[in-house]
Design a protein around this motif. Structure first.
Motif, PDB file in Angstrom:
ATOM      1  N   ALA A  33       3.248 -10.196   5.180  1.00 31.97           N
ATOM      2  CA  ALA A  33       3.628  -8.812   5.460  1.00 31.97           C
ATOM      3  C   ALA A  33       2.408  -7.916   5.292  1.00 31.97           C
ATOM      4  CB  ALA A  33       4.746  -8.362   4.522  1.00 31.97           C
ATOM      5  N   VAL A  34       2.203  -7.028   6.253  1.00 34.20           N
ATOM      6  CA  VAL A  34       1.094  -6.078   6.220  1.00 34.20           C
ATOM      7  C   VAL A  34       1.682  -4.671   6.237  1.00 34.20           C
ATOM      8  CG1 VAL A  34      -1.029  -5.276   7.329  1.00 34.20           C
ATOM      9  CG2 VAL A  34      -0.369  -7.698   7.486  1.00 34.20           C
ATOM     10  N   VAL A  35       1.399  -3.912   5.195  1.00 31.61           N
ATOM     11  CA  VAL A  35       1.869  -2.526   5.142  1.00 31.61           C
ATOM     12  C   VAL A  35       0.717  -1.640   5.585  1.00 31.61           C
ATOM     13  CG1 VAL A  35       2.839  -0.700   3.704  1.00 31.61           C
ATOM     14  CG2 VAL A  35       3.420  -3.095   3.235  1.00 31.61           C
ATOM     15  N   GLY A  36       0.874  -1.046   6.754  1.00 33.71           N
ATOM     16  CA  GLY A  36      -0.160  -0.190   7.315  1.00 33.71           C
ATOM     17  C   GLY A  36      -0.877  -0.860   8.469  1.00 33.71           C
ATOM     18  N   ALA A  37      -0.847  -0.246   9.628  1.00 35.57           N
ATOM     19  CA  ALA A  37      -1.554  -0.749  10.813  1.00 35.57           C
ATOM     20  C   ALA A  37      -2.645   0.228  11.199  1.00 35.57           C
ATOM     21  CB  ALA A  37      -0.578  -0.956  11.974  1.00 35.57           C
ATOM     22  N   ALA A  76      10.875  -9.421   1.794  1.00 36.44           N
ATOM     23  CA  ALA A  76      11.456 -10.714   1.431  1.00 36.44           C
ATOM     24  C   ALA A  76      11.062 -11.770   2.454  1.00 36.44           C
ATOM     25  CB  ALA A  76      12.976 -10.605   1.337  1.00 36.44           C
ATOM     26  N   GLY A  77      10.692 -12.936   1.976  1.00 33.19           N
ATOM     27  CA  GLY A  77      10.307 -14.023   2.874  1.00 33.19           C
ATOM     28  C   GLY A  77       8.809 -14.121   3.100  1.00 33.19           C
ATOM     29  N   ALA A  78       8.060 -13.065   2.748  1.00 37.13           N
ATOM     30  CA  ALA A  78       6.611 -13.106   2.901  1.00 37.13           C
ATOM     31  C   ALA A  78       5.986 -13.885   1.748  1.00 37.13           C
ATOM     32  CB  ALA A  78       6.039 -11.697   2.950  1.00 37.13           C
ATOM     33  N   GLU A  79       4.959 -14.653   2.052  1.00 42.36           N
ATOM     34  CA  GLU A  79       4.227 -15.359   1.003  1.00 42.36           C
ATOM     35  C   GLU A  79       3.200 -14.446   0.341  1.00 42.36           C
ATOM     36  OE1 GLU A  79       2.646 -19.161   2.321  1.00 42.36           O
ATOM     37  OE2 GLU A  79       4.217 -19.239   3.847  1.00 42.36           O
ATOM     38  N   VAL A  80       2.715 -13.484   1.102  1.00 42.57           N
ATOM     39  CA  VAL A  80       1.713 -12.544   0.630  1.00 42.57           C
ATOM     40  C   VAL A  80       1.999 -11.199   1.271  1.00 42.57           C
ATOM     41  CG1 VAL A  80      -0.764 -12.043   0.397  1.00 42.57           C
ATOM     42  CG2 VAL A  80      -0.003 -14.409   0.609  1.00 42.57           C
ATOM     43  N   GLY A  96       8.357 -11.364  -6.846  1.00 48.05           N
ATOM     44  CA  GLY A  96       7.412 -12.322  -7.406  1.00 48.05           C
ATOM     45  C   GLY A  96       6.315 -12.754  -6.465  1.00 48.05           C
ATOM     46  N   ILE A  97       5.987 -11.927  -5.459  1.00 48.63           N
ATOM     47  CA  ILE A  97       4.973 -12.317  -4.478  1.00 48.63           C
ATOM     48  C   ILE A  97       3.681 -11.532  -4.714  1.00 48.63           C
ATOM     49  CG2 ILE A  97       6.544 -13.112  -2.689  1.00 48.63           C
ATOM     50  CD1 ILE A  97       6.514 -10.431  -1.423  1.00 48.63           C
ATOM     51  N   PRO A  98       2.531 -12.130  -4.385  1.00 44.25           N
ATOM     52  CA  PRO A  98       1.247 -11.455  -4.616  1.00 44.25           C
ATOM     53  C   PRO A  98       1.003 -10.328  -3.619  1.00 44.25           C
ATOM     54  CG  PRO A  98       0.879 -13.555  -3.528  1.00 44.25           C
ATOM     55  CD  PRO A  98       2.347 -13.488  -3.846  1.00 44.25           C
ATOM     56  N   LEU A 139     -12.223  -8.483   3.620  1.00 43.59           N
ATOM     57  CA  LEU A 139     -12.073  -9.126   2.314  1.00 43.59           C
ATOM     58  C   LEU A 139     -10.602  -9.319   1.962  1.00 43.59           C
ATOM     59  CD1 LEU A 139     -14.863  -7.265   0.321  1.00 43.59           C
ATOM     60  CD2 LEU A 139     -14.796  -9.724   0.807  1.00 43.59           C
ATOM     61  N   MET A 140      -9.773  -8.351   2.326  1.00 44.63           N
ATOM     62  CA  MET A 140      -8.340  -8.496   2.075  1.00 44.63           C
ATOM     63  C   MET A 140      -7.760  -9.669   2.868  1.00 44.63           C
ATOM     64  SD  MET A 140      -7.221  -4.467   2.121  1.00 44.63           S
ATOM     65  CE  MET A 140      -5.459  -4.810   1.943  1.00 44.63           C
ATOM     66  N   ALA A 141      -8.164  -9.802   4.126  1.00 43.27           N
ATOM     67  CA  ALA A 141      -7.694 -10.934   4.937  1.00 43.27           C
ATOM     68  C   ALA A 141      -8.144 -12.252   4.326  1.00 43.27           C
ATOM     69  CB  ALA A 141      -8.215 -10.802   6.367  1.00 43.27           C
ATOM     70  N   LEU A 142      -9.377 -12.295   3.823  1.00 43.04           N
ATOM     71  CA  LEU A 142      -9.887 -13.499   3.174  1.00 43.04           C
ATOM     72  C   LEU A 142      -9.041 -13.870   1.961  1.00 43.04           C
ATOM     73  CD1 LEU A 142     -12.035 -15.696   2.721  1.00 43.04           C
ATOM     74  CD2 LEU A 142     -13.421 -13.964   1.534  1.00 43.04           C
ATOM     75  N   GLU A 143      -8.702 -12.876   1.126  1.00 33.31           N
ATOM     76  CA  GLU A 143      -7.873 -13.158  -0.041  1.00 33.31           C
ATOM     77  C   GLU A 143      -6.502 -13.691   0.367  1.00 33.31           C
ATOM     78  OE1 GLU A 143      -8.681 -13.033  -3.452  1.00 33.31           O
ATOM     79  OE2 GLU A 143     -10.631 -13.010  -2.455  1.00 33.31           O
ATOM     80  N   ALA A 144      -5.921 -13.122   1.412  1.00 31.04           N
ATOM     81  CA  ALA A 144      -4.608 -13.586   1.866  1.00 31.04           C
ATOM     82  C   ALA A 144      -4.678 -15.028   2.351  1.00 31.04           C
ATOM     83  CB  ALA A 144      -4.090 -12.675   2.977  1.00 31.04           C
ATOM     84  N   ILE A 145      -5.721 -15.362   3.091  1.00 28.66           N
ATOM     85  CA  ILE A 145      -5.875 -16.731   3.588  1.00 28.66           C
ATOM     86  C   ILE A 145      -6.029 -17.706   2.427  1.00 28.66           C
ATOM     87  CG2 ILE A 145      -7.451 -18.251   4.857  1.00 28.66           C
ATOM     88  CD1 ILE A 145      -7.905 -15.819   6.769  1.00 28.66           C
ATOM     89  N   LYS A 146      -6.830 -17.347   1.425  1.00 31.08           N
ATOM     90  CA  LYS A 146      -6.984 -18.202   0.245  1.00 31.08           C
ATOM     91  C   LYS A 146      -5.650 -18.410  -0.462  1.00 31.08           C
ATOM     92  CE  LYS A 146     -10.253 -16.675  -2.436  1.00 31.08           C
ATOM     93  NZ  LYS A 146     -11.153 -15.659  -3.035  1.00 31.08           N
ATOM     94  N   LEU A 147      -4.854 -17.362  -0.567  1.00 30.98           N
ATOM     95  CA  LEU A 147      -3.558 -17.480  -1.236  1.00 30.98           C
ATOM     96  C   LEU A 147      -2.619 -18.395  -0.467  1.00 30.98           C
ATOM     97  CD1 LEU A 147      -3.139 -13.762  -2.318  1.00 30.98           C
ATOM     98  CD2 LEU A 147      -3.279 -15.703  -3.892  1.00 30.98           C
ATOM     99  N   VAL A 148      -2.604 -18.277   0.845  1.00 33.58           N
ATOM    100  CA  VAL A 148      -1.752 -19.144   1.661  1.00 33.58           C
ATOM    101  C   VAL A 148      -2.187 -20.602   1.519  1.00 33.58           C
ATOM    102  CG1 VAL A 148      -1.103 -19.756   4.029  1.00 33.58           C
ATOM    103  CG2 VAL A 148      -1.095 -17.362   3.320  1.00 33.58           C
ATOM    104  N   LEU A 149      -3.494 -20.828   1.527  1.00 35.51           N
ATOM    105  CA  LEU A 149      -4.014 -22.192   1.439  1.00 35.51           C
ATOM    106  C   LEU A 149      -3.958 -22.752   0.033  1.00 35.51           C
ATOM    107  CD1 LEU A 149      -7.195 -21.869   3.692  1.00 35.51           C
ATOM    108  CD2 LEU A 149      -5.062 -23.025   4.282  1.00 35.51           C
ATOM    109  N   GLY A 150      -3.883 -21.866  -0.978  1.00 36.29           N
ATOM    110  CA  GLY A 150      -3.944 -22.325  -2.360  1.00 36.29           C
ATOM    111  C   GLY A 150      -5.302 -22.852  -2.730  1.00 36.29           C
ATOM    112  N   THR A 151      -6.362 -22.231  -2.219  1.00 31.87           N
ATOM    113  CA  THR A 151      -7.709 -22.702  -2.487  1.00 31.87           C
ATOM    114  C   THR A 151      -8.573 -21.571  -3.021  1.00 31.87           C
ATOM    115  OG1 THR A 151      -9.526 -24.003  -1.545  1.00 31.87           O
ATOM    116  CG2 THR A 151      -8.692 -22.199  -0.197  1.00 31.87           C
ATOM    117  N   GLY A 152      -9.663 -21.925  -3.678  1.00 27.17           N
ATOM    118  CA  GLY A 152     -10.594 -20.927  -4.173  1.00 27.17           C
ATOM    119  C   GLY A 152     -10.051 -20.145  -5.355  1.00 27.17           C
TER     120      GLY A 152
END
Length: 372
Positions: free
Chosen positions: A39-43, A124-128, A150-152, A215-228
């Motif tokens: 989920a992205v708040v703000g376009a 609801a339903g978003a991983e990040v 409970g989501i980041p 940088l925000m997109a990078l953090e989201a990708i890391k969270l989805v992958l569970g890496t870094g």
């Protein structure tokens, strides 16, 4: 999450080939991205690079929440939009931009204002969740809903030439070794915080917005992958005018990191002429590399991207189809790759999890590998 394998002929396969080459992603990581809902708040300013880079990375579903329309004064930083879309909904620009980059990505537009009444339903339903809003009123709405779910939340804030990026998470998984840190640990929900000027009052440079959103997109990708190492308990502060970055520890930050964050256990190289006959050869190369030059008979193929997602030791039963599910107690593992670095990473990860590891094959697969 979809478990369907990517087809070599698919457009997604071709478009994401450079990132799938990264050992932390590979085909298995790409499947995680494709199965993810974000989920992205703000376009607007932050949402522009966020939405474009998440779509380009192959995120499966993006929910974009923004009730605003495009104004001419937005265009120095809101690159989703143009002079031809002034007056149109910003969510329209999100849909169009994502489709240009990744037709496979589903963008669900929500041209509504986020409020306490609708936030939990929308998130609801978003991983990040990525907070690209420009209002502390909205930020605290996101905080309350994300804390309940409970989501980041990947947080980005801007002020003239400066920016801040962090990750707030009320309920990080125990195995990540991270302590909960939320918005109200850093910013009081009071009149002084709500009175902080936004971009319209203080001004902002578009390039700083682009860096921050990336940088925000990078953090989201890391969270989805569970890496870094996600920016939980740490805030990155960017001074664009000085050309510097700094890191501020936040209250409740963790003192430990997950095994995937980096080498935590030593692993030593093994020369081809000193291989224990009990060794089980583990090929951590990409599938196409293994196909081109196979390992010796009995080699177990386990590409590094999949191996790095292993989070249990030999005492925990694995699914029957996992390549390591039938490792007998008298065998030791010997990862190998084309030259050495990937197998070294594999050996460190397996050792940290308690697997019996001989080491890693020094120099990669030899020209004359043992044939039995």
């Amino acid at each position: 999450m979809s478990t369907e394998r990517l087809s070599p002929e698919s457009s997604t396969d071709s478009r994401t080939v450079r990132q799938r080459t990264l050992p932390q992603i590979g085909d298995s990581g790409q499947e995680l991205l494709r199965g993810a809902t974000v989920a992205v708040v703000g376009a607007g300013g932050l949402g522009s690079p966020v939405i474009q880079y998440l779509a380009a990375a192959g995120i499966g579903t993006l929910h974009v929440i923004d009730d605003d329309v495009v104004e001419l004064s937005n265009l120095n930083r809101q690159t989703l939009h143009g002079v031809d879309t002034v007056g149109r909904a910003k969510t329209d620009g999100a849909v169009a931009a994502a489709h240009r980059l990744s037709p496979e990505t589903t963008v669900v537009p929500h041209p509504v204002r986020l409020t306490d009444a609708n936030a939990e339903d929308l998130l609801a339903g978003a991983e990040v969740v990525l907070d690209g809003s420009d209002s502390f009123t909205t930020r605290f709405v996101i905080h309350r809903a994300a804390t309940a779910l409970g989501i980041p939340v990947v947080f980005g804030a801007l002020m003239q030439w400066n920016a801040q990026v962090t990750v707030f998470w009320s309920d990080p998984p125990a195995e990540a070794g991270l302590s909960p840190v939320v918005l109200t640990d850093v910013f009081e929900d009071d009149d002084a915080t709500h009175a902080a000027p936004g971009c319209a009052e203080a001004g902002v440079l578009g390039a700083v917005v682009g860096i921050t959103g990336s940088l925000m997109a990078l953090e989201a990708i890391k969270l989805v992958l569970g890496t870094g190492n996600p920016l939980v308990g740490r805030m990155m502060v960017i001074d664009g005018l000085a050309g510097t970055t700094a890191e501020i520890p936040l209250a409740g930050s963790a003192t430990s990191t997950s095994p995937s964050a980096g080498p935590t256990t030593a692993a030593h190289p093994v020369s081809p002429d000193a291989i224990d006959p009990r060794a089980m050869w583990i090929d951590v190369r990409r599938t196409e590399e293994s196909r081109e030059r196979p390992g010796p008979p009995g080699t177990v193929e386990l590409p590094l991207d999949r191996l790095l997602r292993l989070d249990t030791g030999p005492q925990t039963p694995l699914p029957h189809d996992h390549p390591l599910s039938s490792v007998s107690p008298d065998r030791v593992l010997l990862p190998f790759c084309a030259s050495g670095p990937r197998s070294a990473a594999a050996a460190r990860h397996l050792t940290a999890l308690g697997w019996p590891v001989l080491g890693y094959l020094d120099g990669g697969l030899p020209e004359e590998a043992p044939r039995g």
